[in-house]
Design an enzyme around this catalytic site. Sequence first.
Site, PDB file in Angstrom:
ATOM      1  N   SER A 205     -10.270 -40.442  46.298  1.00  0.00           N
ATOM      2  CA  SER A 205      -9.747 -41.682  45.738  1.00  0.00           C
ATOM      3  C   SER A 205      -9.415 -42.660  46.876  1.00  0.00           C
ATOM      4  O   SER A 205     -10.282 -42.922  47.713  1.00  0.00           O
ATOM      5  CB  SER A 205      -8.538 -41.390  44.839  1.00  0.00           C
ATOM      6  OG  SER A 205      -8.240 -42.505  44.031  1.00  0.00           O
ATOM      7  N   LYS A 209     -11.619 -43.529  50.452  1.00  0.00           N
ATOM      8  CA  LYS A 209     -11.891 -44.770  51.183  1.00  0.00           C
ATOM      9  C   LYS A 209     -11.481 -44.590  52.644  1.00  0.00           C
ATOM     10  O   LYS A 209     -12.219 -44.948  53.574  1.00  0.00           O
ATOM     11  CB  LYS A 209     -11.116 -45.941  50.583  1.00  0.00           C
ATOM     12  CG  LYS A 209     -11.286 -46.200  49.092  1.00  0.00           C
ATOM     13  CD  LYS A 209     -10.457 -47.408  48.653  1.00  0.00           C
ATOM     14  CE  LYS A 209     -10.034 -47.368  47.194  1.00  0.00           C
ATOM     15  NZ  LYS A 209     -11.104 -47.369  46.234  1.00  0.00           N
ATOM     16  N   HIS A 340     -10.243 -36.830  37.707  1.00  0.00           N
ATOM     17  CA  HIS A 340     -10.392 -37.468  39.011  1.00  0.00           C
ATOM     18  C   HIS A 340      -9.923 -36.511  40.105  1.00  0.00           C
ATOM     19  O   HIS A 340      -8.879 -35.875  39.997  1.00  0.00           O
ATOM     20  CB  HIS A 340      -9.565 -38.759  39.011  1.00  0.00           C
ATOM     21  CG  HIS A 340      -9.733 -39.623  40.210  1.00  0.00           C
ATOM     22  ND1 HIS A 340     -10.940 -39.811  40.837  1.00  0.00           N
ATOM     23  CD2 HIS A 340      -8.824 -40.372  40.907  1.00  0.00           C
ATOM     24  CE1 HIS A 340     -10.780 -40.654  41.843  1.00  0.00           C
ATOM     25  NE2 HIS A 340      -9.513 -40.988  41.909  1.00  0.00           N
TER      26      HIS A 340
END
Length: 391
Positions: A205, A209, A340
């Site tokens: 998540s 990044k 997720h």
Amino acid sequence: MNPRNLALLSLALLVTGQEVSPTPTTCTVPNDVTYPKDIKLPDPFLVADGKRLSSKDAWACKRAEIRDQIQRFELGPKPPKPTVSATASGGKITITCSESGKSISFSPSIKLPSGTGPFPAIIAFEGGSIPVPSGVATITFPNHDIAADDPRGKGKFYDLYGASHAAGGLIAWAWGVSRVIDALEQLGADTTKIDTKHLAVTGCSRNGKGALIAGAFDDRIALTIPQEGGSGGPGCWRIVADIKKNGTKTEDATQIIKGDSWFATSFSPYAPDVSTLPYDHHMLMALVAPRGLLVIENSGIDYLGPISTYGCSVAARMVFEALGAKDSMGISQASHGSSHCQMPSSQNPEVAAFFNRFLLGQTSNTDVVKTDGKFNWVASQWIAWTLPALS
């Protein structure tokens, strides 16, 4: 600065001390070069003088240009290495960084496999969430100690450099990863049991990044595995803006700058029209080449922009291919609904393959491009450039 007239200024400002391969002295980039607005993904082989790359050696100059642009317009500057000292005790390394009379300390933990080592290791943002082979050490990186999501300017990075420092949180995290590697190198394998020539980085998540940016900005990292990083990670700003315009509920640049402080404030003027940027995130991922990069994504969450992360990664892989390293980059998308950061077992084989090749020194098939996404990726919609034959 007018976002429609982006100038590439001198590379010297941001390239110095970036833990990257040295830029050849033959690289010359004129000041005040402009790139035209481009609604498609910019050509990663186009250099400042308007010519396209003709050799693999020239890629070093283009990498320096891309790093400069991404820091200048989006991430903020990654400071050069400060004075670093480190100690190891009780499964942790304590790292002290000093600059201009100020000092900060942070303590990543290390989980070693059984045996004598030295072991390859993965630096995992907040512990990570991918399966790690038994012969690989895990270094848990406390990235939110380095830079908080919110408010801006909080965390040990800003304690050292000042709350008003221009760096956003993502590049501050990348700075922290580089300090971990400095400490490992300084302490040595006899103390840490870590093989610093075989390091990986991962996160999921927002941490995905961060892991991608850490890998892009430190050439000492052999393998980068961003997981479900979505927009601002493996996703391209231009593609995600287009799908949001067409009704998909996804995170684009205009939204992301209003939330957490991951990006520099200098990014805000460009977010409403990302076609003015002289790069996109296919070029961020290309900075990792020819080292290992495996992009793990969830095609079942629209908010992550699955067609954006897939298409952007396909474009990035073209750079790896031009450099003769196509199978150093893999793309794996699998739908697992709203779970997720809970990678399904169907993605285990490619994760294992990349670990085997880049950390464990084993022969392994890393030529992986797969998605089960229910979208129609048309490369010509976004890629107007061709793959050059680099000598």
